[in-house]
Every structure is written in structure tokens, then in C-alpha cells.
Design a protein around this motif. Structure first.
Motif, PDB file in Angstrom:
ATOM      1  N   GLY A  50       0.806  -1.212   0.000  1.00 47.08           N
ATOM      2  CA  GLY A  50       0.000   0.000   0.000  1.00 47.08           C
ATOM      3  C   GLY A  50       0.836   1.257   0.000  1.00 47.08           C
ATOM      4  N   LEU A  53      -0.298   4.730  -1.062  1.00 47.33           N
ATOM      5  CA  LEU A  53      -0.979   5.715  -0.220  1.00 47.33           C
ATOM      6  C   LEU A  53      -0.105   6.950  -0.012  1.00 47.33           C
ATOM      7  CD1 LEU A  53      -2.588   3.426   2.514  1.00 47.33           C
ATOM      8  CD2 LEU A  53      -3.762   4.625   0.658  1.00 47.33           C
ATOM      9  N   THR A  56       0.622   8.168  -4.511  1.00 50.12           N
ATOM     10  CA  THR A  56      -0.484   8.715  -5.300  1.00 50.12           C
ATOM     11  C   THR A  56      -0.874  10.134  -4.895  1.00 50.12           C
ATOM     12  OG1 THR A  56      -1.324   6.518  -5.860  1.00 50.12           O
ATOM     13  CG2 THR A  56      -2.890   8.346  -5.980  1.00 50.12           C
ATOM     14  N   GLY A  88      -7.131   5.864  -7.705  1.00 51.75           N
ATOM     15  CA  GLY A  88      -6.393   5.539  -6.494  1.00 51.75           C
ATOM     16  C   GLY A  88      -7.295   4.970  -5.418  1.00 51.75           C
ATOM     17  N   LEU A  89      -8.460   5.593  -5.222  1.00 54.05           N
ATOM     18  CA  LEU A  89      -9.406   5.118  -4.221  1.00 54.05           C
ATOM     19  C   LEU A  89      -9.915   3.726  -4.557  1.00 54.05           C
ATOM     20  CD1 LEU A  89     -11.204   5.507  -1.744  1.00 54.05           C
ATOM     21  CD2 LEU A  89     -12.844   6.726  -3.214  1.00 54.05           C
ATOM     22  N   SER A  91      -8.491   1.509  -6.413  1.00 55.91           N
ATOM     23  CA  SER A  91      -7.394   0.540  -6.347  1.00 55.91           C
ATOM     24  C   SER A  91      -7.060   0.184  -4.898  1.00 55.91           C
ATOM     25  CB  SER A  91      -6.162   1.103  -7.055  1.00 55.91           C
ATOM     26  OG  SER A  91      -6.441   1.349  -8.419  1.00 55.91           O
ATOM     27  N   TRP A  92      -7.232   1.139  -3.976  1.00 59.90           N
ATOM     28  CA  TRP A  92      -7.035   0.827  -2.565  1.00 59.90           C
ATOM     29  C   TRP A  92      -8.091  -0.167  -2.088  1.00 59.90           C
ATOM     30  CZ3 TRP A  92      -3.962   0.136   1.162  1.00 59.90           C
ATOM     31  CH2 TRP A  92      -4.368   0.172   2.497  1.00 59.90           C
ATOM     32  N   ASP A  95      -7.008  -3.447  -3.385  1.00 59.48           N
ATOM     33  CA  ASP A  95      -5.932  -4.004  -2.557  1.00 59.48           C
ATOM     34  C   ASP A  95      -6.482  -4.671  -1.305  1.00 59.48           C
ATOM     35  OD1 ASP A  95      -3.641  -3.421  -4.043  1.00 59.48           O
ATOM     36  OD2 ASP A  95      -3.480  -1.397  -3.242  1.00 59.48           O
ATOM     37  N   ARG A  96      -7.548  -4.107  -0.747  1.00 57.32           N
ATOM     38  CA  ARG A  96      -8.085  -4.595   0.512  1.00 57.32           C
ATOM     39  C   ARG A  96      -9.125  -5.690   0.337  1.00 57.32           C
ATOM     40  NH1 ARG A  96      -6.623  -4.961   4.171  1.00 57.32           N
ATOM     41  NH2 ARG A  96      -7.729  -3.929   5.851  1.00 57.32           N
ATOM     42  N   GLY A 211       1.637  -1.594  -4.334  1.00 61.38           N
ATOM     43  CA  GLY A 211       0.232  -1.972  -4.358  1.00 61.38           C
ATOM     44  C   GLY A 211      -0.498  -1.360  -5.536  1.00 61.38           C
ATOM     45  N   VAL A 213      -2.941   0.582  -5.388  1.00 58.11           N
ATOM     46  CA  VAL A 213      -3.233   1.975  -5.060  1.00 58.11           C
ATOM     47  C   VAL A 213      -2.134   2.911  -5.554  1.00 58.11           C
ATOM     48  CG1 VAL A 213      -2.154   1.872  -2.769  1.00 58.11           C
ATOM     49  CG2 VAL A 213      -3.969   3.535  -3.196  1.00 58.11           C
TER      50      VAL A 213
END
Length: 337
Positions: A50, A53, A56, A88-89, A91-92, A95-96, A211, A213
Motif C-alpha cells: 500500500g 498511499l 499517489t 487511487g481510491l 485501487s485501494w 488491494d483490501r 500496491g 493503489v
């Protein structure tokens, strides 16, 4: 901007990247947000994932600052930045929670369609009708986002690639200080600085990974920079700078597609992955790519009378030589991957 101004500008983003990545690393450790090794992984221990974070937000801030500094007022440019933030949001969340491929691709197409309007000229220089130019750019840009994500598989590789592209764009602006390249040059320098700050934590053995993100928005912004560069006539530079990533990802995709495999699934068949499987360390492979990218930058700016197709052919030779070393060069003793 003076040399002192450029040094200050790049130092701010380098130090900001280094410090913000450290903050993010501590957050990921506290929350135990880890990339767990599996049979497709190129790492052997659980590692925080990540780092994007940190990367980005800095990337978006960089482009926003350059837009303001160079007087960009077009709504389409700011919508492009909003699209990068949206990627970005999403993709986060991916990732989760591992979102479906359909959701990811749909958002990427939306972001790219928005971003196309932030490219003021035809990318293909009027060779095809404008509507076809836009269609081809959309598909090429979406592919670039995904190949950048696919290629982010070992320590340092995407930091090296993005930083190399940024350096090449910055050199272009230095050699051709025209209004259309000035802003791109600032963005290139800022990307180089951000990547150096991130690589302090991501170099082998990596303390954290980028990641999705990070890799997805980074691929999106780099895609815009390269397409914008091509639209301003420097298509040779735009094609050569990312040529290793373009070749490795496209060759591997075609090979897997011909075998009727699910091309969107993770695998270990890229040339850089084959190199680590043979015994090269992540650091050695990323260093080989960095050196090759410096040669590609030199090829970009060969004597101006050298035809573009000859420079592209020379770049292909460089890439094939790199790939050949990855899969054929003897490994002197096993190294930790």
C-alpha cells in the motif's frame, strides 16, 4: 526556473516522498496490511502493501502544482486529476477486498475517457480521423495502466521504470524548452524525485510494496504524460522511454492469450520474473533495467538528423539485449530474491 529552483522543487517532492512513505509504512504495519507470499509471488516473507498511499497523493499534488504554475485552467485537465484520484481510491479498495476485474476495467475506461479530453491535440498526428484517434488512445491508455500494474512484481522495478520515464521527459524539456514541454518537464522531474524517495523503502529487500493503489494511478498519469508528449510531436520519445515495459508485458500477454490462459490473473512469466527465478536478485534485475533505461534515454536524444524509425529500431535492440541477459546470462551463484 533556475537551477536552484529546480533543485528546491525536486527536493521538496523527494523528501516528501521519503517521509510520507515512512508514515504509510508504519500505518500498514500497525494495521497488518500485508502481501502474503503465494506460489505466484516473487517475495518470500509477508510485506506491507500500500505504498501508493504515499505516492499517489504526492503524484496528484505534483501535477496540480504544475498545472497552477503553468496556468492550466482547462476543466478537462482538472477532471483528469480527479479521475486519477478516483482510480487511487478504487485501487485501494481492490488491494483490501479484491474487486472484480469488470469493476476495475470499467473504472479505468471511465477515467481514460475523461483524461482524453486533457490531451489537446491528436496523438497520431492526424493520420486517422479524430474520433478514431480518441478510440485508439483510450484502448492504448487502458492497456498501459494495466501493463504498469502487471509489471510491478519485484522490489524496485516500478520505481525505476517510472523514475526513468520522468527523467527522460525532463531531459526532453531541457533540450526543447518550448511552452508545450515545460509543464511536462516539471512533472517528469517531480515523478523522478517521488520515485527516488519511494525507492529508499522499496529497494531490495523491500520494506513495503507499491500496491494497486500506487501502480494504477501511476500508470494512468504516466500514460497521460507519454500520450501528451506524443501529441506534441515527440512520438519517438514517448514510444522509446517505456519500451521495456511495453515489450515485456505485451509479449507475455500475447503468449498467454495464445495458450488461452486467463490473462488478467497473476503469474510469473514476465522476463524480469524469469530472471529472478534463475537466481538474479531483485536488486540486480532492477539495476539492469535502470541501466537499459538510461541507454534508451540516450537513444531518444540521438542526433536530431537520425530518423525516428532508426531510433525506435535501436531501442528495440536495447530491449532485446536486456531480455536476452535476463534469460540467458549465467548466474554466478544463487542470490537472495
Amino acid at each position: 526556473m533556475t537551477f536552484t529552483g529546480l533543485a528546491t522543487f525536486s527536493s521538496i517532492f523527494l523528501i516528501g516522498s521519503m517521509l510520507l512513505t515512512w508514515v504509510v509504512l508504519n500505518y500498514l504495519r500497525r494495521k497488518a496490511i500485508l502481501d502474503m507470499p503465494n506460489h505466484r509471488s516473487s517475495h518470500a516473507v509477508p510485506t506491507p502493501r500500500g505504498g501508493g498511499l504515499a505516492v499517489t497523493p504526492l503524484l496528484i499534488l505534483l501535477v496540480a502544482v504544475v498545472f497552477i504554475h503553468t496556468g492550466v485552467t482547462s476543466v478537462s485537465h482538472w477532471l483528469m486529476l480527479a479521475a486519477a484520484a478516483g482510480l487511487g481510491l478504487l485501487s485501494w479498495l481492490d488491494d483490501r477486498h479484491d474487486l472484480s476485474a469488470a469493476i476495475r476495467f470499467a473504472m479505468q475506461f471511465v477515467a481514460v475517457i475523461v483524461g482524453v479530453f486533457a490531451i489537446d491535440k491528436p496523438v497520431l498526428g492526424g493520420l486517422v480521423p479524430l474520433w478514431l484517434d480518441h478510440v485508439l488512445v483510450v484502448f492504448a491508455w487502458v492497456w498501459f495502466i494495466n501493463l504498469f500494474n502487471f509489471m510491478d512484481g519485484i522490489d524496485g522495478i516500478s520505481g525505476v521504470e517510472a523514475g526513468s520515464i520522468g527523467l527522460g521527459i525532463f531531459i526532453l524539456a531541457l533540450l526543447m524548452p518550448l511552452p508545450q514541454f515545460i509543464g511536462l518537464g516539471y512533472i517528469g522531474l517531480g515523478i523522478l524525485a517521488i520515485m527516488i524517495g519511494f525507492l529508499i523503502w522499496n529497494w531490495h529487500p523491500a520494506k513495503l510494496f507499491l500496491g494497486d493503489v500506487g501502480s494504477v494511478p501511476l500508470g494512468f498519469v504516466l500514460g497521460w504524460v507519454l500520450l501528451k508528449t506524443a501529441s506534441e510531436g515527440a512520438w519517438v520519445v514517448a514510444l522509446i522511454l517505456p519500451s521495456y515495459y511495453l515489450f515485456d508485458a505485451t509479449f507475455t500477454l500475447v503468449k498467454r492469450a495464445l495458450r488461452r490462459e486467463k490473462i488478467w490473473q497473476a503469474h510469473r512469466e514476465h522476463f524480469y520474473q524469469l530472471a529472478t527465478q534463475r537466481g538474479f536478485s531483485h536488486a540486480r534485475v532492477s539495476t539492469m533495467i535502470a541501466i537499459s533505461n538510461l541507454i534508451l534515454i540516450a537513444v531518444c536524444f540521438a542526433q536530431s538528423e537520425t530518423p525516428g524509425w532508426m531510433r525506435v529500431f535501436a531501442a528495440l535492440i536495447v530491449v532485446l539485449s536486456l531480455v536476452g541477459m535476463m534469460v540467458r546470462m549465467p548466474v554466478k551463484g544463487r542470490t537472495d530474491s
